[in-house]
Design a protein around this motif. Structure first.
Motif, PDB file in Angstrom:
ATOM      1  N   GLY A   1       0.821  -1.215   0.000  1.00  0.00           N
ATOM      2  CA  GLY A   1       0.000   0.000   0.000  1.00  0.00           C
ATOM      3  C   GLY A   1       0.852   1.261   0.000  1.00  0.00           C
ATOM      4  N   PHE A   2       0.546   2.171   0.938  1.00  0.00           N
ATOM      5  CA  PHE A   2       1.294   3.413   1.069  1.00  0.00           C
ATOM      6  C   PHE A   2       2.799   3.201   1.078  1.00  0.00           C
ATOM      7  CE2 PHE A   2      -1.841   6.192   3.673  1.00  0.00           C
ATOM      8  CZ  PHE A   2      -2.578   6.375   2.518  1.00  0.00           C
ATOM      9  N   ALA A   3       3.198   2.136   1.773  1.00  0.00           N
ATOM     10  CA  ALA A   3       4.622   1.924   2.041  1.00  0.00           C
ATOM     11  C   ALA A   3       5.420   1.638   0.777  1.00  0.00           C
ATOM     12  CB  ALA A   3       4.791   0.794   3.045  1.00  0.00           C
ATOM     13  N   ARG A   4       4.706   1.351  -0.328  1.00  0.00           N
ATOM     14  CA  ARG A   4       5.442   1.110  -1.577  1.00  0.00           C
ATOM     15  C   ARG A   4       6.020   2.412  -2.125  1.00  0.00           C
ATOM     16  NH1 ARG A   4       1.420  -2.858  -3.094  1.00  0.00           N
ATOM     17  NH2 ARG A   4       0.311  -1.326  -4.346  1.00  0.00           N
ATOM     18  N   ASP A   5       5.436   3.523  -1.682  1.00  0.00           N
ATOM     19  CA  ASP A   5       5.885   4.846  -2.146  1.00  0.00           C
ATOM     20  C   ASP A   5       7.182   5.216  -1.435  1.00  0.00           C
ATOM     21  OD1 ASP A   5       6.220   7.682  -2.330  1.00  0.00           O
ATOM     22  OD2 ASP A   5       4.096   7.866  -2.926  1.00  0.00           O
ATOM     23  N   GLU A   6       8.233   5.416  -2.193  1.00  0.00           N
ATOM     24  CA  GLU A   6       9.574   5.695  -1.650  1.00  0.00           C
ATOM     25  C   GLU A   6       9.551   6.926  -0.726  1.00  0.00           C
ATOM     26  OE1 GLU A   6      12.487   4.180  -1.821  1.00  0.00           O
ATOM     27  OE2 GLU A   6      13.607   5.830  -0.874  1.00  0.00           O
ATOM     28  N   ALA A   7       8.826   7.990  -1.195  1.00  0.00           N
ATOM     29  CA  ALA A   7       8.781   9.231  -0.407  1.00  0.00           C
ATOM     30  C   ALA A   7       8.126   8.998   0.948  1.00  0.00           C
ATOM     31  CB  ALA A   7       8.025  10.295  -1.186  1.00  0.00           C
ATOM     32  N   VAL A   8       7.035   8.204   0.947  1.00  0.00           N
ATOM     33  CA  VAL A   8       6.336   7.917   2.220  1.00  0.00           C
ATOM     34  C   VAL A   8       7.285   7.159   3.141  1.00  0.00           C
ATOM     35  CG1 VAL A   8       4.506   6.504   3.255  1.00  0.00           C
ATOM     36  CG2 VAL A   8       3.995   7.957   1.283  1.00  0.00           C
TER      37      VAL A   8
ATOM     38  N   GLY B   1       5.056   2.389  19.525  1.00  0.00           N
ATOM     39  CA  GLY B   1       4.466   3.713  19.709  1.00  0.00           C
ATOM     40  C   GLY B   1       3.754   4.148  18.441  1.00  0.00           C
ATOM     41  N   MET B   2       3.395   5.421  18.426  1.00  0.00           N
ATOM     42  CA  MET B   2       2.722   5.967  17.245  1.00  0.00           C
ATOM     43  C   MET B   2       3.429   7.241  16.833  1.00  0.00           C
ATOM     44  SD  MET B   2      -1.250   5.488  18.250  1.00  0.00           S
ATOM     45  CE  MET B   2      -2.041   5.282  16.679  1.00  0.00           C
ATOM     46  N   LEU B   3       3.506   7.458  15.530  1.00  0.00           N
ATOM     47  CA  LEU B   3       4.196   8.651  15.029  1.00  0.00           C
ATOM     48  C   LEU B   3       3.213   9.460  14.197  1.00  0.00           C
ATOM     49  CD1 LEU B   3       7.351   6.830  13.634  1.00  0.00           C
ATOM     50  CD2 LEU B   3       7.151   7.978  15.855  1.00  0.00           C
ATOM     51  N   ALA B   4       3.206  10.774  14.434  1.00  0.00           N
ATOM     52  CA  ALA B   4       2.400  11.655  13.583  1.00  0.00           C
ATOM     53  C   ALA B   4       3.391  12.374  12.675  1.00  0.00           C
ATOM     54  CB  ALA B   4       1.639  12.640  14.441  1.00  0.00           C
ATOM     55  N   ILE B   5       3.208  12.225  11.375  1.00  0.00           N
ATOM     56  CA  ILE B   5       4.198  12.777  10.435  1.00  0.00           C
ATOM     57  C   ILE B   5       3.513  13.839   9.578  1.00  0.00           C
ATOM     58  CG2 ILE B   5       5.822  12.184   8.588  1.00  0.00           C
ATOM     59  CD1 ILE B   5       5.455   9.219   9.898  1.00  0.00           C
ATOM     60  N   ASP B   6       3.941  15.091   9.798  1.00  0.00           N
ATOM     61  CA  ASP B   6       3.311  16.199   9.072  1.00  0.00           C
ATOM     62  C   ASP B   6       3.803  16.216   7.626  1.00  0.00           C
ATOM     63  OD1 ASP B   6       1.556  18.178   8.922  1.00  0.00           O
ATOM     64  OD2 ASP B   6       2.535  19.510  10.362  1.00  0.00           O
ATOM     65  N   GLY B   7       3.117  16.866   6.755  1.00  0.00           N
ATOM     66  CA  GLY B   7       3.516  16.937   5.348  1.00  0.00           C
ATOM     67  C   GLY B   7       2.339  16.626   4.471  1.00  0.00           C
ATOM     68  N   ASP B   8       2.596  16.273   3.252  1.00  0.00           N
ATOM     69  CA  ASP B   8       1.513  15.975   2.324  1.00  0.00           C
ATOM     70  C   ASP B   8       1.703  14.587   1.734  1.00  0.00           C
ATOM     71  OD1 ASP B   8      -0.704  16.224   0.776  1.00  0.00           O
ATOM     72  OD2 ASP B   8       0.360  17.224  -0.853  1.00  0.00           O
TER      73      ASP B   8
ATOM     74  N   PHE C   1       2.675   0.235  10.646  1.00  0.00           N
ATOM     75  CA  PHE C   1       1.346   0.268  10.055  1.00  0.00           C
ATOM     76  C   PHE C   1       1.078   1.733   9.755  1.00  0.00           C
ATOM     77  CE2 PHE C   1      -3.272   0.579  10.372  1.00  0.00           C
ATOM     78  CZ  PHE C   1      -3.640  -0.438   9.496  1.00  0.00           C
ATOM     79  N   ILE C   2       0.967   2.065   8.462  1.00  0.00           N
ATOM     80  CA  ILE C   2       0.932   3.488   8.084  1.00  0.00           C
ATOM     81  C   ILE C   2      -0.450   3.855   7.536  1.00  0.00           C
ATOM     82  CG2 ILE C   2       2.036   5.258   6.640  1.00  0.00           C
ATOM     83  CD1 ILE C   2       4.386   3.143   6.366  1.00  0.00           C
ATOM     84  N   GLN C   3      -0.989   4.978   8.030  1.00  0.00           N
ATOM     85  CA  GLN C   3      -2.313   5.425   7.570  1.00  0.00           C
ATOM     86  C   GLN C   3      -2.247   6.859   7.085  1.00  0.00           C
ATOM     87  OE1 GLN C   3      -4.485   4.230  11.254  1.00  0.00           O
ATOM     88  NE2 GLN C   3      -6.188   4.281   9.802  1.00  0.00           N
TER      89      GLN C   3
END
Ligand code: ATP
Length: 555
Positions: free
Chosen positions: A27-34, A50-57, A74-76
């Motif tokens: 899914g998302f994780a296939r995207d190199e930038a993500v 833990g959980m990470l909040a990652i700002d950006g687009d 697990f990335i959402q």
């Protein structure tokens, strides 16, 4: 990114080996930038989960867990979940909060999807229902949880809060909440609100207690309002009225019996109201008895009440009498001087110690009432003539308050007239009439045998007949000639002797006229004696006497 915003449930999984090499990316994780943004943020972490909040687009939330041989992410996409993003950004132990809500027995939630299939059930519930870990996921919730209604909540989209649910022999108070996304119900969650209805019972007891406290303070407030209202209704600023108000304020809070004496129409009933309003009993309504109107045959049932089936025609459940109704309140005995001797004797005990028996009853009862009596009779004379019992007189006259006649305080007339005109205008929704200055001088000269009541009626009649904006002398002169003046001395003096023949005597003519006026007023007011007395400017005792002389015996 393909998945962005197109699928609200889109996610990605990223797995790293111990050297940090990617072994799996979906899914998302296939995207190199993500991947880069997640790993950059992760490298500052020394936690193992833990959980990470990652700002950006796009904004991302990544929960991670690492062990000896792998690290799992697990990335959402958090773009549409700004609250969740804020929460994770600001609470770096966010995973513990989720843990708490997912595992605490009284906080944990059961989650179902739009088909009412279990998506999540906390381990504590699995143990409670005796099912294996993970066994319930994907099953219909009705097959897993006893007496659930989550399927209905999914169907209707309506929340159910504070419902009782029997599960495994215990009762819990639960809440079932629909989960909506873009206006569509995508699932529902259920949670236990309280361990059992007892907890709710405790809460509801607390609410009842608080409510009764609010009620108490509300009535205190009304009492306070009434308190000033009680004396404010007494118009006048003469020395006599100011002294009267001071006496009332002093006597009212004490529980002593008060006897109010004064000519008819001087405001004795008004004073009784003020005394009651200023007493601690003002939360309860004052109970009225008109002693002159009390037939001896009914005196006991009226005053003491009766038990069920006490006599034919009695109410089935029995009835409280006036003394019982006045418990914790005031009992206003109006026209007490006109009480027949056989009634007087029946009151001695109850007025001594508050003890009485209902008719047909076999046990003594007690009432804590405060007695306020009023009369326009001369007690000294009555006692001397053995018309009123001395022992009863002592019991009713703890304190005696005398109402000044209007003749004693003519300076109050302008203020009284003004207040009557204002009340008249309010009642008839008209503008307040002015008063020609000469009117006051004229009114102050009149003897006012009917006192304030008579003044009130004269003013009202003048207001009715006054066409202009100002009441003039003519309006009053006209009225006072039409209404014969009646003295306010003891009514016995004015009671009709015998039906007078047309003899040509003035006295007979006056009596005839009086009878006619009373008869007409009785018809006009449909037999309401209070209104008749008010309108004619006579006391009720006087009216009763007149009527008893006129009315034929009942067949
Ligand atoms: N000081 C006052 N200020 C305003 N209104 C008054 C005053 N005194 C009496 N009244 C009014 O006069 C009328 C008669 O008053 P009330 O019934 O209290 O007199 P009373 O002495 O009890 O008469 P009775 O002995 O005939 O029953 C009522 O409408 C009352 O509101």
């Amino acid at each position: 990114m393909q998945t962005k915003n197109s699928d609200p449930f889109a996610f990605g999984v990223l797995v790293l080996d111990p050297r940090g090499e990617v072994t799996c990316a979906t899914g998302f994780a296939r995207d190199e930038a993500v991947r880069q943004r997640v790993l950059e943020r992760y490298h500052h972490e020394d936690r193992r989960r833990g959980m990470l909040a990652i700002d950006g687009d796009p904004k991302l939330i990544a929960s991670f867990r690492s062990s000896e041989d792998a690290t799992l992410f697990f990335i959402q996409d958090a773009t549409s979940k700004s609250t969740l993003f804020d929460f994770v950004t600001n609470v770096d132990f966010a995973h513990l909060v989720f843990d708490y809500f997912l595992n605490n027995p009284y906080e944990s939630v059961v989650v179902v999807d739009d088909q009412a299939r279990v998506r999540y059930i906390p381990p504590v519930h699995e143990r409670f229902f005796g099912i294996e870990h993970g066994e319930a996921v994907g099953k219909k919730v009705t097959d897993v949880i006893e007496n659930t209604n989550l399927h209905e909540v999914v169907r209707t989209g309506k929340a159910e809060i504070g419902k009782l649910q029997e599960m495994g022999g215990v009762t819990r108070v639960v809440a079932r909440i629909p989960l909506t996304d873009n206006g569509k119900t995508v699932g529902a969650l259920g949670r236990v609100m309280f361990k059992g209805p007892e907890t709710v019972l405790e809460l509801s007891k607390e609410v009842v207690k608080l409510r009764s406290e609010v009620e108490f303070y509300r009535s205190e407030l009304t009492g306070l309002k009434r308190r000033t209202f009680g004396l404010d209704k007494m118009v006048g600023n003469s020395d006599a009225i100011r002294q009267l108000k001071a006496d009332i304020s002093k006597v009212a809070p004490l529980s002593v019996p008060v006897l109010i004496i004064g000519e008819s129409g001087t405001g004795k009933e008004l004073a009784a109201h003020a005394i009651h309003s200023l007493s601690r009993r003002s939360e309860n309504p004052m109970v009225f008895v008109n002693a002159a109107a009390l037939p001896a045959s009914l005196v006991e049932s009226e005053l003491f009440g009766y038990e069920a089936g006490a006599f034919t025609g009695a109410e089935k459940k029995g009835r409280k009498g006036k003394f019982e109704l006045a418990d914790q309140s005031s009992l206003f005995f109006d026209e007490v001087g006109d009480m027949p001797a056989e009634v007087q004797v029946k009151l001695l005990r109850v007025l001594q110690d508050g003890i009485f028996e209902r008719v047909g009853g076999d046990r003594p009862r007690h009432s804590d009432f405060r007695l306020i009596s009023a009369t326009n009779r001369n007690f000294q004379e009555m006692i001397a003539n053995a018309e009123f019992r001395l022992d009863l007189y002592y019991r009713i006259s703890g304190v005696t308050i005398r109402m000044p006649s209007l003749r004693e305080r003519p300076e109050d007339i302008p203020e009284l007239v003004q207040s009557f005109l204002v009340a008249f205008a309010e009642r008839h929704r008209t503008s307040v009439k002015g008063v020609d200055a000469r009117v006051y001088a004229y009114l102050k000269e009149l003897p006012w045998p009917g006192n304030v009541r008579q003044l009130l009626h004269e003013v009202e009649k003048a207001a009715i007949f006054c066409d202009g904006p100002e009441i003039t002398l003519d309006n009053f002169r006209l009225m006072s000639h039409e209404v014969p003046e009646r003295p306010a001395a003891p009514p016995a003096e004015f009671a009709p002797k015998a039906p007078a023949p047309a003899s040509g005597r003035i006295q007979d003519a006056i009596e005839e006229m009086e009878k006619t006026m009373i008869r007409e007023a009785m018809v006009r007011h449909k037999g309401n004696k209070k209104k008749v007395a008010e309108e004619l400017g006579i006391s009720r005792a006087y009216l009763y006497k007149k009527l008893s002389g006129e009315e034929p015996e009942p067949a």
